[in-house]
Design a protein around this motif. Structure first.
Motif, PDB file in Angstrom:
ATOM      1  N   THR A  39      58.745  27.774  -1.446  1.00  0.00           N
ATOM      2  CA  THR A  39      58.199  29.108  -1.156  1.00  0.00           C
ATOM      3  C   THR A  39      56.916  28.779  -0.995  1.00  0.00           C
ATOM      4  OG1 THR A  39      59.842  29.886  -2.490  1.00  0.00           O
ATOM      5  CG2 THR A  39      58.027  31.477  -1.911  1.00  0.00           C
ATOM      6  N   THR A  85      64.690  25.170  -2.811  1.00  0.00           N
ATOM      7  CA  THR A  85      63.971  26.292  -1.937  1.00  0.00           C
ATOM      8  C   THR A  85      62.447  25.989  -2.234  1.00  0.00           C
ATOM      9  OG1 THR A  85      65.646  27.949  -2.309  1.00  0.00           O
ATOM     10  CG2 THR A  85      63.537  28.899  -1.634  1.00  0.00           C
ATOM     11  N   LEU A  96      52.995  24.730   6.745  1.00  0.00           N
ATOM     12  CA  LEU A  96      52.955  26.089   5.969  1.00  0.00           C
ATOM     13  C   LEU A  96      52.074  26.010   4.979  1.00  0.00           C
ATOM     14  CD1 LEU A  96      56.961  26.838   5.898  1.00  0.00           C
ATOM     15  CD2 LEU A  96      55.117  27.497   7.539  1.00  0.00           C
ATOM     16  N   SER A  97      51.610  24.653   4.492  1.00  0.00           N
ATOM     17  CA  SER A  97      50.628  24.808   3.325  1.00  0.00           C
ATOM     18  C   SER A  97      49.524  24.048   3.791  1.00  0.00           C
ATOM     19  CB  SER A  97      51.196  24.159   2.026  1.00  0.00           C
ATOM     20  OG  SER A  97      51.402  22.730   2.080  1.00  0.00           O
ATOM     21  N   SER A 108      52.154  32.380   1.789  1.00  0.00           N
ATOM     22  CA  SER A 108      52.350  33.237   2.950  1.00  0.00           C
ATOM     23  C   SER A 108      53.588  34.078   2.702  1.00  0.00           C
ATOM     24  CB  SER A 108      52.242  32.404   4.226  1.00  0.00           C
ATOM     25  OG  SER A 108      53.386  31.605   4.379  1.00  0.00           O
ATOM     26  N   GLY A 109      54.612  33.453   1.766  1.00  0.00           N
ATOM     27  CA  GLY A 109      55.728  34.119   1.616  1.00  0.00           C
ATOM     28  C   GLY A 109      56.921  33.522   2.430  1.00  0.00           C
ATOM     29  N   GLN A 110      56.432  32.632   3.319  1.00  0.00           N
ATOM     30  CA  GLN A 110      57.519  31.873   4.167  1.00  0.00           C
ATOM     31  C   GLN A 110      58.286  31.082   3.200  1.00  0.00           C
ATOM     32  OE1 GLN A 110      54.491  30.565   7.103  1.00  0.00           O
ATOM     33  NE2 GLN A 110      56.241  30.897   8.414  1.00  0.00           N
ATOM     34  N   ALA A 111      59.581  30.623   3.544  1.00  0.00           N
ATOM     35  CA  ALA A 111      60.431  29.462   2.811  1.00  0.00           C
ATOM     36  C   ALA A 111      61.127  28.559   3.710  1.00  0.00           C
ATOM     37  CB  ALA A 111      61.356  30.458   2.139  1.00  0.00           C
ATOM     38  N   CYS A 112      61.404  27.673   2.784  1.00  0.00           N
ATOM     39  CA  CYS A 112      62.162  26.509   3.438  1.00  0.00           C
ATOM     40  C   CYS A 112      63.159  26.164   2.452  1.00  0.00           C
ATOM     41  CB  CYS A 112      60.990  25.189   3.651  1.00  0.00           C
ATOM     42  SG  CYS A 112      62.017  23.827   4.189  1.00  0.00           S
ATOM     43  N   ALA A 122      63.753  26.678   8.102  1.00  0.00           N
ATOM     44  CA  ALA A 122      62.268  26.833   8.076  1.00  0.00           C
ATOM     45  C   ALA A 122      62.003  27.554   9.144  1.00  0.00           C
ATOM     46  CB  ALA A 122      61.413  25.653   7.493  1.00  0.00           C
ATOM     47  N   ASN A 123      60.887  28.456   9.304  1.00  0.00           N
ATOM     48  CA  ASN A 123      60.278  29.062  10.259  1.00  0.00           C
ATOM     49  C   ASN A 123      61.278  29.615  11.461  1.00  0.00           C
ATOM     50  OD1 ASN A 123      57.661  28.413   9.426  1.00  0.00           O
ATOM     51  ND2 ASN A 123      57.851  26.108  10.317  1.00  0.00           N
ATOM     52  N   ALA A 124      62.428  30.101  11.105  1.00  0.00           N
ATOM     53  CA  ALA A 124      63.298  30.662  11.977  1.00  0.00           C
ATOM     54  C   ALA A 124      64.230  29.458  12.721  1.00  0.00           C
ATOM     55  CB  ALA A 124      62.869  31.538  13.071  1.00  0.00           C
TER      56      ALA A 124
END
Length: 105
Positions: free
Chosen positions: A41, A39, A100-101, A44-48, A63-65
């Motif tokens: 994280t 995982t 995401l980062s 932003s709180g988003q996860a993969c 990730a990202n829905a």
């Protein structure tokens, strides 16, 4: 592919992802591994989530829905998406980390 070979190849792939992210600052990407699941994280709180799927002999990425399923291609010795788009697992993870980062891995 038999279970033993799948497990060896999938474990190597997960270790490769961990190695790829080993020098990334934990404040930018928190990397946690629990057995067959990695995982990532982000601040932003988003996860993969990357995990082994033993029944299908695949590795799944979410990730990202969105979600991707990767199978091992014996011809190229790479984990490729099962939609035939030649998306490679490690490259997709690197792309998600960048998105995401902002970090290149």
């Amino acid at each position: 592919m038999d279970e033993k070979r799948y497990h060896e190849l999938a474990s190597q792939a997960l270790c490769g992802i961990e190695d790829m992210l080993s020098n990334v600052d934990a404040d930018s990407v928190d990397v946690e591994r629990a057995s067959d699941v990695i995982t990532l994280t982000f601040p932003s709180g988003q996860a993969c989530v990357i995990n082994m799927q033993r029944p299908t002999r695949q590795i799944w990425l979410a990730a990202n829905a969105r979600a991707w399923h990767f199978g091992f291609d014996e011809t190229t010795s790479r984990w490729l998406d099962d939609k035939g788009q030649s998306i490679e697992l490690a490259r997709k993870v690197a792309e998600i980390v960048r998105e995401l980062s902002g970090i290149e891995v």
